[in-house]
Design a protein around this motif. Structure first.
Motif, PDB file in Angstrom:
ATOM      1  N   GLN A 186     -23.980 -10.381   6.261  1.00 42.82           N
ATOM      2  CA  GLN A 186     -22.874  -9.428   6.336  1.00 42.82           C
ATOM      3  C   GLN A 186     -23.236  -8.288   7.294  1.00 42.82           C
ATOM      4  O   GLN A 186     -22.401  -7.814   8.061  1.00 42.82           O
ATOM      5  CB  GLN A 186     -22.544  -8.863   4.950  1.00 42.82           C
ATOM      6  CG  GLN A 186     -21.386  -7.888   5.004  1.00 42.82           C
ATOM      7  CD  GLN A 186     -21.045  -7.260   3.661  1.00 42.82           C
ATOM      8  OE1 GLN A 186     -20.671  -6.104   3.607  1.00 42.82           O
ATOM      9  NE2 GLN A 186     -21.179  -8.006   2.569  1.00 42.82           N
ATOM     10  N   GLN A 187     -24.497  -7.872   7.237  1.00 40.07           N
ATOM     11  CA  GLN A 187     -24.929  -6.800   8.145  1.00 40.07           C
ATOM     12  C   GLN A 187     -24.828  -7.254   9.594  1.00 40.07           C
ATOM     13  O   GLN A 187     -24.379  -6.507  10.465  1.00 40.07           O
ATOM     14  CB  GLN A 187     -26.352  -6.372   7.803  1.00 40.07           C
ATOM     15  CG  GLN A 187     -26.460  -5.754   6.416  1.00 40.07           C
ATOM     16  CD  GLN A 187     -27.911  -5.545   5.990  1.00 40.07           C
ATOM     17  OE1 GLN A 187     -28.776  -5.312   6.817  1.00 40.07           O
ATOM     18  NE2 GLN A 187     -28.154  -5.635   4.690  1.00 40.07           N
ATOM     19  N   TRP A 188     -25.247  -8.489   9.847  1.00 41.94           N
ATOM     20  CA  TRP A 188     -25.110  -9.025  11.210  1.00 41.94           C
ATOM     21  C   TRP A 188     -23.647  -9.012  11.619  1.00 41.94           C
ATOM     22  O   TRP A 188     -23.303  -8.644  12.738  1.00 41.94           O
ATOM     23  CB  TRP A 188     -25.644 -10.464  11.289  1.00 41.94           C
ATOM     24  CG  TRP A 188     -27.116 -10.575  11.065  1.00 41.94           C
ATOM     25  CD1 TRP A 188     -28.063  -9.622  11.276  1.00 41.94           C
ATOM     26  CD2 TRP A 188     -27.820 -11.726  10.585  1.00 41.94           C
ATOM     27  NE1 TRP A 188     -29.310 -10.099  10.966  1.00 41.94           N
ATOM     28  CE2 TRP A 188     -29.190 -11.401  10.541  1.00 41.94           C
ATOM     29  CE3 TRP A 188     -27.428 -13.017  10.205  1.00 41.94           C
ATOM     30  CZ2 TRP A 188     -30.168 -12.294  10.122  1.00 41.94           C
ATOM     31  CZ3 TRP A 188     -28.400 -13.914   9.793  1.00 41.94           C
ATOM     32  CH2 TRP A 188     -29.755 -13.554   9.741  1.00 41.94           C
ATOM     33  N   GLU A 220     -28.805 -13.388  13.875  1.00 43.24           N
ATOM     34  CA  GLU A 220     -28.034 -12.271  14.432  1.00 43.24           C
ATOM     35  C   GLU A 220     -27.343 -12.644  15.747  1.00 43.24           C
ATOM     36  O   GLU A 220     -26.158 -12.380  15.921  1.00 43.24           O
ATOM     37  CB  GLU A 220     -28.943 -11.044  14.638  1.00 43.24           C
ATOM     38  CG  GLU A 220     -28.198  -9.897  15.280  1.00 43.24           C
ATOM     39  CD  GLU A 220     -28.549  -8.540  14.666  1.00 43.24           C
ATOM     40  OE1 GLU A 220     -29.723  -8.351  14.299  1.00 43.24           O
ATOM     41  OE2 GLU A 220     -27.645  -7.690  14.547  1.00 43.24           O
ATOM     42  N   ASP A 221     -28.093 -13.277  16.647  1.00 47.14           N
ATOM     43  CA  ASP A 221     -27.474 -13.666  17.924  1.00 47.14           C
ATOM     44  C   ASP A 221     -26.346 -14.660  17.698  1.00 47.14           C
ATOM     45  O   ASP A 221     -25.297 -14.585  18.334  1.00 47.14           O
ATOM     46  CB  ASP A 221     -28.529 -14.290  18.853  1.00 47.14           C
ATOM     47  CG  ASP A 221     -29.488 -13.228  19.379  1.00 47.14           C
ATOM     48  OD1 ASP A 221     -29.207 -12.027  19.182  1.00 47.14           O
ATOM     49  OD2 ASP A 221     -30.518 -13.609  19.951  1.00 47.14           O
ATOM     50  N   ALA A 232     -18.510  -4.382  15.073  1.00 50.66           N
ATOM     51  CA  ALA A 232     -18.540  -2.988  15.534  1.00 50.66           C
ATOM     52  C   ALA A 232     -18.707  -2.937  17.042  1.00 50.66           C
ATOM     53  O   ALA A 232     -18.126  -2.082  17.722  1.00 50.66           O
ATOM     54  CB  ALA A 232     -19.669  -2.230  14.840  1.00 50.66           C
ATOM     55  N   GLU A 233     -19.480  -3.880  17.579  1.00 51.24           N
ATOM     56  CA  GLU A 233     -19.696  -3.911  19.030  1.00 51.24           C
ATOM     57  C   GLU A 233     -18.381  -4.107  19.791  1.00 51.24           C
ATOM     58  O   GLU A 233     -18.282  -3.789  20.973  1.00 51.24           O
ATOM     59  CB  GLU A 233     -20.657  -5.045  19.401  1.00 51.24           C
ATOM     60  CG  GLU A 233     -22.102  -4.728  19.053  1.00 51.24           C
ATOM     61  CD  GLU A 233     -23.025  -5.920  19.312  1.00 51.24           C
ATOM     62  OE1 GLU A 233     -22.575  -6.897  19.961  1.00 51.24           O
ATOM     63  OE2 GLU A 233     -24.186  -5.864  18.856  1.00 51.24           O
ATOM     64  N   ARG A 290     -23.335 -12.939  16.443  1.00 49.16           N
ATOM     65  CA  ARG A 290     -22.730 -12.179  17.535  1.00 49.16           C
ATOM     66  C   ARG A 290     -21.912 -13.112  18.429  1.00 49.16           C
ATOM     67  O   ARG A 290     -20.785 -12.796  18.824  1.00 49.16           O
ATOM     68  CB  ARG A 290     -23.826 -11.480  18.335  1.00 49.16           C
ATOM     69  CG  ARG A 290     -23.256 -10.507  19.379  1.00 49.16           C
ATOM     70  CD  ARG A 290     -24.356  -9.825  20.179  1.00 49.16           C
ATOM     71  NE  ARG A 290     -25.139  -8.914  19.382  1.00 49.16           N
ATOM     72  CZ  ARG A 290     -26.466  -8.964  19.245  1.00 49.16           C
ATOM     73  NH1 ARG A 290     -27.155  -9.913  19.852  1.00 49.16           N
ATOM     74  NH2 ARG A 290     -27.096  -8.092  18.499  1.00 49.16           N
ATOM     75  N   ARG A 323     -21.189  -7.172  10.444  1.00 52.34           N
ATOM     76  CA  ARG A 323     -20.682  -5.801  10.633  1.00 52.34           C
ATOM     77  C   ARG A 323     -21.097  -5.255  11.986  1.00 52.34           C
ATOM     78  O   ARG A 323     -20.309  -4.638  12.707  1.00 52.34           O
ATOM     79  CB  ARG A 323     -21.220  -4.887   9.520  1.00 52.34           C
ATOM     80  CG  ARG A 323     -20.536  -5.108   8.184  1.00 52.34           C
ATOM     81  CD  ARG A 323     -21.093  -4.145   7.130  1.00 52.34           C
ATOM     82  NE  ARG A 323     -20.359  -4.266   5.884  1.00 52.34           N
ATOM     83  CZ  ARG A 323     -19.179  -3.690   5.649  1.00 52.34           C
ATOM     84  NH1 ARG A 323     -18.614  -2.950   6.586  1.00 52.34           N
ATOM     85  NH2 ARG A 323     -18.567  -3.868   4.490  1.00 52.34           N
ATOM     86  N   ARG A 324     -22.336  -5.447  12.339  1.00 51.00           N
ATOM     87  CA  ARG A 324     -22.799  -4.947  13.634  1.00 51.00           C
ATOM     88  C   ARG A 324     -22.032  -5.625  14.776  1.00 51.00           C
ATOM     89  O   ARG A 324     -21.657  -4.996  15.756  1.00 51.00           O
ATOM     90  CB  ARG A 324     -24.296  -5.198  13.789  1.00 51.00           C
ATOM     91  CG  ARG A 324     -25.143  -4.220  12.971  1.00 51.00           C
ATOM     92  CD  ARG A 324     -26.540  -4.051  13.571  1.00 51.00           C
ATOM     93  NE  ARG A 324     -27.415  -5.171  13.283  1.00 51.00           N
ATOM     94  CZ  ARG A 324     -28.227  -5.224  12.222  1.00 51.00           C
ATOM     95  NH1 ARG A 324     -28.261  -4.227  11.353  1.00 51.00           N
ATOM     96  NH2 ARG A 324     -29.001  -6.272  12.019  1.00 51.00           N
ATOM     97  N   ALA A 325     -21.826  -6.934  14.609  1.00 50.98           N
ATOM     98  CA  ALA A 325     -21.169  -7.693  15.679  1.00 50.98           C
ATOM     99  C   ALA A 325     -19.727  -7.229  15.888  1.00 50.98           C
ATOM    100  O   ALA A 325     -19.295  -7.015  17.031  1.00 50.98           O
ATOM    101  CB  ALA A 325     -21.205  -9.186  15.361  1.00 50.98           C
TER     102      ALA A 325
END
Lengths: 325, 325
Positions: free
Chosen positions: B190-192, B157-158, B198-199, B161, B194-196
């Motif tokens: 993909q979830q990682w 995740e990091d 979105a930030e 990001r 999407r979150r990234a």
DNA sequence: GTGAAAGCGCTAACAC
DNA sequence: GTGTTAGCGCTTTCAC
């Protein structure tokens, strides 16, 4: 924790446990369930060895490679795995890291762990003979000198001749080679190359053959050496694709366009060659067949079936032209 | 052909044969030689199973991968092999060809042949549970749902990001993703992603995520799909490097310069990424650690040693910037 | 349907 | 220094 413990826990005999575990017919449904429960409860796990002793069915083949990360050996291994799976054989893979001591340690263990050994070795046939007591040995790409051994031969002479003819046809006369530096003497591929260029009346002065470790970086360094000795070189033939890809990268760094300024041809025909830019032309081998044949032969030697004839143990190479030449 | 035959042939007892073969001290030199000769003469070969039954067990770990030719799995396997060698363990490699039936067949066999199983599986945990009776199972890159199982987690995740922040920092706003199409639901990566995004306040309309089989060709096709839907895309993040390399190649075919016209970032950090042109930027993982940790954990579970803590079973990713972004 | 006995090939003990 | 005995854990007869 043996079958006996399960039997006692379920209040039956060991044979009944065996029946339950092996899905045999003649057993009462509830008894079977009780045994299965007891086995799970106790975390029971049958001994592979005791089983093998009674039902010696699975033959295991040891595959020895110097470096699984080298895509050539990966392709060979893949072919071996697939052939083994098709025949219900197991393959234990050993990576010796190209190190003589590691290889020795591996051989020492391997003899007691597998039914046959196939692969690439650095050690002499005498050493191999000493450390593989009685089990079949299949050498890939190397002529066996011990009668007990078998070998998968690589015949790339025609392919190399094709490659050189192609280069000469394009007007190249100043052709160098990036050979492998693994052994003190010139590689067989270098001999093929020498004969091929000689057929076109090209003399190979010293310095036209640079030697490289079997790696991408090694290939790059070897090209640099060759360019230093002969800046006017217009084409190179490499011992293999890994080295050729290193040359491709080095050429780019030197500002040479491939194939316009420098034509490059490799050997092996790895899938990797289609991923680089420009795509690599290569004297291509069916690498997976190398592994598959080795497993097939080992498999036959283990079971005592008729072994493959020498004529069937040859993999031939042919020129695959892509973009780099 | 057993030890008994050798004993009879050499005119000694079985025990003496055993002594000769195993280099034990208490035996007369000439007797030993006579036994060795007889053994060689008869082509005698000790049974691995009988030996294993009596001697301290060598534990064998089964490594299951869907495709050894995929360089990601090669790197994982290489790490596993090295860790196994260091601990005196054996690794049997199984290539399931990404096929559910092959995997099932493999599992059915594996349970009786190895002491633990590690790797990548397509089957559900319930299936795995059913076909791996009692032996330790270590899943790589997947959360285990069965208490008996262990897992090596990938936390990218990091890293993702970082990658997205880098792209946004370079002015990219129209960023697509080439996801893996192996499962119906979106990948964790993909979830990682999407979150990234979105930030950074970037909305991801449909069509910005294309799905690809896990191959170079698949990556190329996915990029083509994405370009068809959004010709104005300026950057893509790929599920992994293999897909990213396919995108690189496809971009070239479309006449797009990388990174000028299209920035590309992969995931995994494969060595392969340094061989392509331009060199691939990637959210890099220590792939060999994945294999090594899995073997280490399996090894401990087999011997009953203290297993690694969940905190030790995580491999984290970090952005490696090269040329493609 | 279940149990008792007989090995599979080998090596570790303990004789001699 | 060498042979004899006793298993290792399991499956396959063959009784019951």
């Amino acid at each position: 924790m043996t079958i006996h413990d399960v039997a006692r826990s379920a209040g039956v005999s060991r044979q009944t446990v065996s029946r339950a575990l092996n899905d045999k017919a003649e057993i009462d449904g509830s008894t079977k369930q009780r045994v299965l429960d007891a086995a799970r409860e106790l975390g029971y796990r049958p001994s592979r060895f005791a089983r093998g002793l009674v039902r010696p069915e699975t033959t295991t083949i040891g595959l020895v490679v110097p470096d699984l990360l080298n895509p050539f050996f990966t392709e060979v291994a893949s072919g071996a795995l697939e052939a083994a799976r098709a025949r219900g054989r197991h393959v234990v893979v050993y990576d010796t890291a190209g190190d003589a001591e590691q290889e020795l340690a591996t051989l020492r263990v391997i003899g007691t762990q597998v039914d046959a050994v196939v692969g690439y070795f650095g050690r002499s046939d005498e050493d191999l003979d000493r450390f593989t007591p009685g089990i079949p040995v299949v050498l890939i790409g190397r002529e066996p000198r011990v009668p007990r051994f078998s070998g998968i031969a690589i015949d790339g002479e025609d392919g190399v001749r094709e490659a050189v003819a192609h280069l000469v046809g394009r007007g190249h006369r100043r052709i160098g080679m990036l050979d492998h530096d693994g052994r003190p003497e010139p590689s067989v591929r270098q001999q093929w190359f020498r004969r091929a260029v000689a057929e076109h009346g090209i003399a190979l002065a010293p310095g036209w053959i640079a030697r490289a470790p079997q790696s991408v970086d090694g290939g790059g360094a070897a090209l640099a050496t060759l360019l230093a000795a002969h800046p006017d070189v217009t084409a190179v033939f490499a011992f293999n694709d890994v080295i050729a890809i290193g040359a491709l990268r080095e050429a780019r760094r030197f500002g040479l366009r491939v194939p316009a300024d420098l034509a490059v041809i490799g050997f092996d025909g790895l899938a990797l060659g289609t991923l680089v830019e420009p795509e690599l032309s290569s004297v291509a081998l069916d690498t997976r067949a190398l592994g598959a044949l080795a497993v097939e032969q080992a498999s036959r030697l283990v079971t005592g079936a008729a072994p493959l004839e020498p004529g069937e143990l040859i993999v031939r190479a042919a020129l695959h032209l892509r973009e780099s030449a």
